[in-house]
Motif scaffolding. Structure first.
Motif, short mmCIF file in Angstrom:
data_model
loop_
_atom_site.label_atom_id
_atom_site.label_comp_id
_atom_site.label_asym_id
_atom_site.label_seq_id
_atom_site.Cartn_x
_atom_site.Cartn_y
_atom_site.Cartn_z
N PRO A 97 -73.15 51.42 -93.50
CA PRO A 97 -73.28 50.39 -92.45
C PRO A 97 -73.54 50.96 -91.06
CG PRO A 97 -71.47 49.84 -93.91
CD PRO A 97 -71.89 51.23 -94.27
N ASP A 98 -72.82 52.03 -90.69
CA ASP A 98 -73.01 52.61 -89.36
C ASP A 98 -74.40 53.24 -89.23
OD1 ASP A 98 -70.46 51.84 -88.75
OD2 ASP A 98 -69.58 53.84 -88.99
N ALA A 101 -77.05 50.50 -89.06
CA ALA A 101 -77.01 49.83 -87.76
C ALA A 101 -77.76 50.65 -86.73
CB ALA A 101 -75.57 49.60 -87.32
N TRP A 120 -69.86 49.61 -100.10
CA TRP A 120 -70.45 49.34 -98.78
C TRP A 120 -71.13 47.98 -98.76
CZ3 TRP A 120 -74.91 47.76 -96.76
CH2 TRP A 120 -76.05 47.78 -97.58
N SER A 124 -68.07 42.16 -95.81
CA SER A 124 -67.62 42.67 -94.52
C SER A 124 -68.51 43.81 -94.05
CB SER A 124 -66.16 43.14 -94.61
OG SER A 124 -66.02 44.16 -95.59
N ALA A 125 -69.00 44.64 -94.98
CA ALA A 125 -69.88 45.74 -94.59
C ALA A 125 -71.23 45.22 -94.13
CB ALA A 125 -70.06 46.72 -95.76
N ASN A 128 -70.77 44.13 -90.77
CA ASN A 128 -70.74 45.25 -89.82
C ASN A 128 -72.16 45.64 -89.39
OD1 ASN A 128 -67.98 45.45 -89.88
ND2 ASN A 128 -67.93 47.05 -91.43
N MET A 131 -73.53 42.91 -87.03
CA MET A 131 -72.88 43.00 -85.73
C MET A 131 -73.24 44.28 -85.00
SD MET A 131 -70.85 40.49 -84.76
CE MET A 131 -69.63 41.28 -83.72
N GLY A 132 -73.27 45.39 -85.75
CA GLY A 132 -73.43 46.68 -85.12
C GLY A 132 -74.83 46.98 -84.65
N TYR A 246 -71.81 34.79 -86.60
CA TYR A 246 -70.54 34.94 -85.88
C TYR A 246 -70.48 34.07 -84.63
CZ TYR A 246 -70.59 38.96 -88.92
OH TYR A 246 -70.71 39.76 -90.01
N ARG A 250 -65.39 37.68 -84.47
CA ARG A 250 -65.65 38.32 -85.74
C ARG A 250 -64.41 38.27 -86.64
NH1 ARG A 250 -66.88 44.72 -86.10
NH2 ARG A 250 -66.89 44.94 -88.36
N TRP A 254 -64.24 36.39 -90.55
CA TRP A 254 -64.02 37.03 -91.84
C TRP A 254 -62.67 36.64 -92.44
CZ3 TRP A 254 -68.00 38.22 -94.21
CH2 TRP A 254 -69.12 38.72 -93.54
#
Length: 275
Positions: A97-98, A101, A120, A124-125, A128, A131-132, A246, A250, A254
């Motif tokens: 995810p990071d 992003a 992943w 929720s991932a 992420n 959002m990220g 969202y 956040r 969730w």
């Protein structure tokens, strides 16, 4: 929309998301970049000293990355057969995810499969990533799907900043759609200075961009708003849903549910989301 990034969970077989992204890139004559991400071995390092295990982890990672780099020509050949003229392949290492992003910020659009098979790929991932990145993310559901003919595109509209950001990002897609349907939900009101809020009409805004639209009121009732959105999109015959992500915090989205989570869980058509 000239630069599309698609995440491939495998470098040995290409997912529906890769095919969807390739068809989309073909329609826009866009450059398509495929990316595969290897989990970082440092994340698996035990708290105690285990040099042999550590060496094995790094050696396994190197082998995987070498195999992934070697898959580049296969990816390019696959998407060329689907009509993509400009394609490239990337391999990265890190938490998916990071890393996605970050990589998505270098492109106009990120296409990802919604997967329930990997840790992943949990909702929720995926959240992420949305959002990220701060970038439009097009989430392709598992199983069979309609390729991006864009016959009918539905817009989830509640007047929020998130919804408007998603509309801005989707303008190139909306301009190509044969039919655009605005699904009106409850309008969000700011907490203060209500009388000073400038008026905005989405249909008029779209028309100034050469996009005709029709509006349908969302009958929410006591039904979950996400389920109501998907039902209305299905009745409209939509092949793509555009929505902001969202609308609340956040955490509450969730933990307590919310339209974002419901749509990600239940959507059977691709969804373009932007926070």
């Amino acid at each position: 929309m000239r630069d599309v990034l698609v995440y491939s969970e495998s470098y040995k077989a290409w997912s529906p998301g890769v095919e969807y992204a390739a068809r989309l890139a073909t329609a826009f004559d866009a450059h398509l970049t495929g990316i595969w991400i290897c989990p970082s071995p440092s994340a698996a390092i035990p708290a105690f000293e285990a040099p042999d295990l550590l060496a094995l982890l790094f050696e396994t990672t190197r082998q995987l990355e070498d195999e992934a780099f070697a898959a580049g020509p296969s990816f390019v050949d696959c998407v060329h057969k689907l009509g993509v003229h400009k394609a490239s392949w990337q391999v990265a290492e890190g938490y998916v995810p990071d890393t996605l992003a970050l990589a998505s910020r270098y492109h106009d659009l990120l296409v990802i499969d919604r997967s329930n098979e990997t840790a992943w790929g949990s909702l929720s991932a995926v959240g992420n990533i949305v959002m990220g990145s701060g970038m439009p993310c097009l989430i392709v559901p598992p199983g069979q799907l309609n390729l991006p003919a864009l016959d009918t595109v539905a817009i989830a509209w509640n007047g929020s900043a998130e919804a408007l950001h998603a509309v801005h990002a989707a303008l190139p897609l909306l301009a190509r759609a044969l039919r655009v349907v605005i699904l009106h939900g409850e309008q969000q009101q700011p907490m203060s200075m209500l009388s000073w809020r400038p008026p905005f009409d989405l249909a008029s805004y779209l028309l100034r961009h050469g996009i005709a639209s029709e509006s349908k009121r969302l009958n929410e009732g006591n039904e979950d708003i996400g389920a109501a959105l998907l039902t209305a999109a299905g009745r409209a015959g939509a092949t793509l849903l555009v929505m902001g992500a969202y609308g609340h915090t956040r955490f509450s989205e969730w933990v307590l549910g919310g339209a974002t989570r419901s749509v990600l869980e239940q959507a059977t058509i691709p969804v373009l989301m932007l926070h």
